[in-house]
Structures are given as C-alpha cells and as structure tokens.
Design an enzyme around this catalytic site. Structure first.
Site, PDB file in Angstrom:
ATOM      1  N   ALA A 315       0.833  -1.204   0.000  1.00 49.97           N
ATOM      2  CA  ALA A 315       0.000   0.000   0.000  1.00 49.97           C
ATOM      3  C   ALA A 315       0.866   1.252   0.000  1.00 49.97           C
ATOM      4  CB  ALA A 315      -0.918  -0.004   1.218  1.00 49.97           C
ATOM      5  N   PRO A 316       0.410   2.315  -0.682  1.00 52.86           N
ATOM      6  CA  PRO A 316       1.164   3.574  -0.679  1.00 52.86           C
ATOM      7  C   PRO A 316       1.268   4.147   0.733  1.00 52.86           C
ATOM      8  CG  PRO A 316      -0.613   3.606  -2.315  1.00 52.86           C
ATOM      9  CD  PRO A 316      -0.828   2.405  -1.465  1.00 52.86           C
ATOM     10  N   GLY A 317       2.307   4.938   0.961  1.00 54.58           N
ATOM     11  CA  GLY A 317       2.472   5.597   2.249  1.00 54.58           C
ATOM     12  C   GLY A 317       3.690   5.098   3.002  1.00 54.58           C
ATOM     13  N   ILE A 318       3.913   5.683   4.166  1.00 56.59           N
ATOM     14  CA  ILE A 318       5.035   5.292   5.018  1.00 56.59           C
ATOM     15  C   ILE A 318       4.744   3.924   5.627  1.00 56.59           C
ATOM     16  CG2 ILE A 318       6.358   5.910   7.087  1.00 56.59           C
ATOM     17  CD1 ILE A 318       5.583   8.852   6.508  1.00 56.59           C
ATOM     18  N   LYS A 319       5.693   3.021   5.541  1.00 47.96           N
ATOM     19  CA  LYS A 319       5.482   1.680   6.096  1.00 47.96           C
ATOM     20  C   LYS A 319       5.282   1.748   7.608  1.00 47.96           C
ATOM     21  CE  LYS A 319       8.014  -0.858   2.525  1.00 47.96           C
ATOM     22  NZ  LYS A 319       9.161  -1.763   2.228  1.00 47.96           N
ATOM     23  N   GLY A 320       4.336   0.945   8.091  1.00 49.29           N
ATOM     24  CA  GLY A 320       4.033   0.934   9.512  1.00 49.29           C
ATOM     25  C   GLY A 320       5.084   0.201  10.323  1.00 49.29           C
ATOM     26  N   MET A 321       5.190   0.561  11.598  1.00 51.26           N
ATOM     27  CA  MET A 321       6.128  -0.106  12.498  1.00 51.26           C
ATOM     28  C   MET A 321       5.585  -1.445  12.992  1.00 51.26           C
ATOM     29  SD  MET A 321       7.412   3.061  14.861  1.00 51.26           S
ATOM     30  CE  MET A 321       8.313   4.459  14.176  1.00 51.26           C
ATOM     31  N   LYS A 336      -4.129  -5.878   6.317  1.00 51.35           N
ATOM     32  CA  LYS A 336      -3.130  -5.495   7.310  1.00 51.35           C
ATOM     33  C   LYS A 336      -2.657  -6.733   8.069  1.00 51.35           C
ATOM     34  CE  LYS A 336      -4.049  -1.552   9.426  1.00 51.35           C
ATOM     35  NZ  LYS A 336      -4.729  -0.471  10.190  1.00 51.35           N
ATOM     36  N   ASP A 371     -13.829   0.853  10.696  1.00 51.32           N
ATOM     37  CA  ASP A 371     -14.200  -0.504  11.092  1.00 51.32           C
ATOM     38  C   ASP A 371     -13.237  -1.492  10.440  1.00 51.32           C
ATOM     39  OD1 ASP A 371     -15.616  -2.492  12.321  1.00 51.32           O
ATOM     40  OD2 ASP A 371     -17.325  -2.435  10.951  1.00 51.32           O
TER      41      ASP A 371
END
EC number: 2.7.11.5
Length: 575
Positions: A315-321, A336, A371
């Site tokens: 997914a686009p965006g900053i990768k999650g921690m 996710k 949700d």
C-alpha cells in the site's frame, strides 16, 4: 428410531442461530426506551453486549457440535451431509442469509479455519430472495407534493410514536419543507412524489433516525430525518436527501445502528436504493450484522478477484512499524498483517495489538475510527502477489505465511476500508484542501477524545482521508482510554542548560503525556502550523485534555452528528 447425526447437527446449529438472533433483536428492541430516557450509558453497554453475542453463541454451539460428533474428525461425506441437511432447513428460516454465516462460523471454528470447501460451507449463498422482493410490509408510503407536504409531514411524524412529545412539531415541519424547497431536487417543484419510510426507527448514539427515500418520476433520493432528544421532548434536527450524506450517515467509521430487523436482507435491499455505490457488506455492518457483513465482504472480494487481473501490491504511504499493509489497486480495501517483530521504539506485543483492535470494534467509533474485519487463514492466489509484496511479507511476517504451489495463506489479517493517507493527501493539497483536511483532522482527535479514546500516535500518516473528505483514524496499536492518561505540562527548566540536554529534566511515567510536544512532530511546516494554531491550538494545551477527562468522568456524553453543523436546522435558524 434415532435421528441421523447430520440432521441432528444441522438442527442444533439452526436452533442455536435462532437463539442468538432472538437475543440480538431483544437487545435492539430496547433502543427506543434508551432513547426516550436519555440512557446514553445504556446505549453504549447495549452496543457492546450485542457485538459480543455472536462469538459467544458460535463458541457455545461449536462446543456442543464437537460433543455430538465425538473425538474423531468427521468424514468429508458427513460434512457434505450436514450442509445438505442445513440447506433443507433454510426455507423455513426467514433470516437465512445470516443463518448461512452462522453455519460458516461454527464450521470454521471446529476446523480452525481449515478445510474451506464450497461443498462444506456457504462460500456462495444457497438461497436468493430474487431481484425485486416485495418490501411493502416494511414501509409507510406517503404520496404528496410540495404544496401538500406540511399535511403529509404532520401525519408522518405522528405515525412514529414516542413517549416524549415533539418539542415543536409545526416548527420542524416548516424547517423540513423550507429545506426541501430551497435545496432539494428541483424536480420536486414540478411533480408529485412519494415518501417511502421504513417503519422501524434506526437508533445510534443520542439519535433516532427515520430512514427512507423520495420516489419521483423514476428517480430516487434519500429521505432521512434525524431526531434528537432534549430529555423532555424530541425534535427533528435536519433532513438529509443527498446520496453522499446518506452514505456518511451509514459510514464505515461509525457505531452500528440498532434497528429491529428480523430479515436484515430486506433492509439492505431497500437501503441499497439510496446508497447505490455502497457495497452490501458495508450496509450489513452498519445495521449491526457485521459478522454477515464479513461473509459478504469475502464474497465481494472473490468476485472482484475473478474480474480483475492486477497484482496485490504494498500500500502507498510510510510503512508501519507494527503492520504491513497491502492492497489490490482497483479494490477499495486494504489488508493489514501484524509483523513478527516491531520496528523500535514500538513496545507492544501481538496480543496487545489484537486487543486494541477488539477495543475499537466494541467502542463507539464516532465516525472517526475505521471498522475492521478479522480473518484467519486467508488465501490469496500466489500468481496475483507482486514480487515486491511477497519479499516484504517474507521479511517482516514470515511466521504468518504458508506457501503452496499456487496459494499464499496468511494466518491472521485485518481488512479495512482503503483511504488516502493524510500525509500523502497534504503533500498534494492546495491551500483550501489543506485547511479543510486539517480542520477535519483536529475535529477527529477532539471527537475521539470526547468518546474516551486517546489515539496515542497522532502523526498524519496514521489518519486517512475518505472519498467524502472526512479524516478517519486507522492505526490502533497505541490507542488507550483517555481516563488512563496523565496529561501534564512540561515543567520550566531548572537551569538554562536544561533546554539543551538530551535527557528531560523532569520525571516521566509510562502514562504521562505532554500535549506541548505534539507541536514538535505535527507543526513542522509553517502553513500547517498556522492553520492548526488557528483552528485547534487547544490540542497543544494539557488543560484542554484534562477538561475532556473531567467530562468523561462526570458521565458527559458529547453530541456527535454524522453531518456538518451548518446542516442542522438549529444552526440555520441562528440557534
């Protein structure tokens, strides 16, 4: 003569389903009394109890079926026979759509989400109600035109009886007619029309909603009347006839409605007319049938997968921690997966992350938390996974993956509605878009806080922008209750050199939060700083957060509307 095992198992599952849904409707039926008595705490407790019902009944049913089947795993032949026997019972079940989902849940619980075959459970629906079932028994229909609308509205409001009187019914009628005449569809000025309203009232938070549509010359427009209570009387707060606003009222970031729906599929068919772009699974979710919404989501996903050829990508965006997030570019959902190990400085466990997601599921999301649906052993065609995504998942979540010749199976994941990450949105936004987005962002934080939710990590990357321009929070691993936080002001430095020290000159406990520090990571761009200080400077003041905490502890339930303040009749009258 002893009943065949497959028949006994099928009947037991259906009986347990009917027991579950009977209790579901019983809790729902209490909504009217809670609204009339302004029992807002009761509203929250009933919502949580109803959400927990499904898993409780599935668990109890699973235990009973295991006992009936004995210690050995049933044969494939028996499993097919059980489904066949259950299918034979469905014509007698008026809520057969949700019954199929309940059967699926029991089956998957028994087999720990393995052995998923269409011949064993309802991947595809067994029955259909047809394209155009008769919905007239659910409706009140009023035929009128603009000239006769006041008389129609008087009858309409009278048909929905409450123990509380209307505060000023004539005033409300004038407001509705004025708003429709000035802002409604132009065709209403020239043609007679019909108002079709569901007989059952929709309840959520502090509101009661009369939900229906206007039908005129083959066109359909929403017609929704939100009712609010003063404690002594009720009043119409606005009228909604815009499809976009109707979609927001039934949005994926709100608490589930309570509406007495013995056959929820019929309600979905009706609501589909006023929200043609909203998928069925979101409508089922909105009326509290979120577990069947999960079934519908999976069917929707399978259908989209079959009709597309593109690959799943990061997914686009900053990768999650904490999470690895991926999507199918043409599909409106993200997937996710919890990473095996979290990027420092994150200090939470897998079970704590799952607990946060459960908390959000059961809490009032006030239109500001997306949700989610939780899946186990979710299968993807391996040839649809991009090489970059596969490499990423193998790196960050190898323990969650099982690879076969043609499938990628992910042990545990969440699905969530796709949004544009707020940080990416702001990168491309013009001045007006930036201002509106930051206004929404601040409002989201304030509304979450008033609902006893502290987001924890308030970076823009943890919020998304919906297609309606609303800002919604979607990263839950650091959320906590407001009442658990200790909001503090940073004490003044003891010596000038304290301000240059790498370590704070004051003690910091685990739950200490210093709102002044929010500015350090949120207000780096001058334009963002100026707008935030104009619109939301109180977010950087510990006293503001303490005031919200005090309200929560005193049982103050904030008003949160699924429409803008300027839409309210009270605002339009200058109240």
């Amino acid at each position: 003569m002893q009943q065949p095992l497959e028949q006994a198992v099928a009947e037991t599952i259906l009986q347990r389903f009917e027991s579950f849904y009977s209790r579901f409707l019983e809790i729902t039926q209490g909504s009217k009394s809670r609204f009339e008595n302004s029992d807002w705490l009761g509203v929250q407790l009933a919502g949580r109890e109803r959400i927990r019902l499904y898993d409780h009944h599935v668990g109890a049913t699973t235990a009973l079926i295991k006992q009936m089947m004995g210690a050995t795993l049933p044969s494939q032949a028996l499993l097919k026979q059980v489904k066949g026997a259950f299918s034979d019972l469905l014509p007698k079940c008026e809520n057969f759509e949700v019954a199929e989902s309940f059967f699926n849940s029991v089956y998957r619980r028994i087999f720990r989400h393995r052995n998923i075959r269409d011949e064993n459970l309802y991947i595809h629906p067994f029955r259909s109600r047809g394209e155009h079932p008769d919905l007239s028994a659910l409706l009140r229909i009023y035929r009128t035109d603009l000239a006769h609308l006041p008389q129609t509205l008087s009858q309409l409001l009278g048909d929905y009886s409450f123990t509380l009187p209307y505060e000023d019914k004539q005033r409300d009628i004038v407001d509705i007619q004025r708003h429709l005449a000035e802002n409604g569809p132009a065709i209403l000025h020239d043609e007679p029309f019909a108002i079709e309203l569901l007989k059952e009232v929709f309840y959520r938070n502090k509101g009661a909603y009369l939900v229906g549509l206007i039908r005129v010359k083959g066109q359909v427009f929403p017609f929704i009347l939100p009712l609010l209570s003063t404690g002594q009387s009720i009043y119409v707060d606005t009228v909604i006839f815009e499809p976009e606003l109707a979609s927001i009222v039934f949005g994926f970031a709100r608490a589930y409605f309570m509406v007495y729906a013995p056959m929820p599929a019929l309600f979905v068919l009706f609501l589909r007319q006023i929200m043609p772009h909203k998928p069925d699974y979101e409508i089922y979710n909105a009326i509290g049938c979120q577990k069947h919404g999960k079934t519908e989501l999976y069917r929707h996903y399978q259908q989209h997968l079959a009709q597309s050829r593109e690959q799943f990508v990061i997914a686009p965006g900053i990768k999650g921690m904490v999470m690895s997030v991926f999507t199918l570019p043409s599909y409106d959902v993200v997937f996710k997966v919890i990473k095996d190990e979290f990027t420092p400085p994150k200090d939470v466990s897998h079970e704590q992350v799952k607990a946060k997601y459960r908390l959000v599921k059961q809490h009032d999301r006030v239109g500001r938390m997306a949700d989610t649906q939780e899946f186990t052993n979710f299968e993807f065609p391996l040839d649809r996974i991009s090489p970059e995504l596969l490499a990423e998942l193998k790196t960050v979540a190898p323990s969650a993956l099982t690879l076969t010749d043609d499938k990628l199976v992910i042990k545990h994941l969440y699905t969530e509605r796709k949004m544009i990450p707020l940080n990416l949105y702001l990168d491309k936004a013009d001045e007006q878009q930036t201002r509106l987005a930051l206004e929404e962002y601040g409002n989201a934080i304030k509304q979450l806080a008033a609902a006893n939710i502290f987001p924890g990590d308030m970076l823009f990357k943890n919020f998304g922008v919906t297609r309606h321009g609303r800002v919604v929070f979607y990263d839950y691993d650091e959320i906590c209750y407001m009442t658990e936080c200790n909001f503090r002001q940073i004490p003044p430095p003891r010596y000038p050199e304290d301000e240059w020290s790498a370590e704070p000159w004051y003690s910091v406990a685990p739950n200490d939060i210093f709102p002044e520090e929010f500015a350090t990571f949120l207000l780096q761009k001058p334009q963002v700083r100026d707008i935030m200080m104009q619109l939301h400077k109180e977010l950087f003041d510990a006293n503001y957060w303490k005031m919200l905490q005090s309200n929560i502890k005193e049982g103050v339930f904030e008003d949160v509307y699924p429409y803008r303040r300027k839409k309210r009749f009270k605002f339009q009258r200058g109240g």
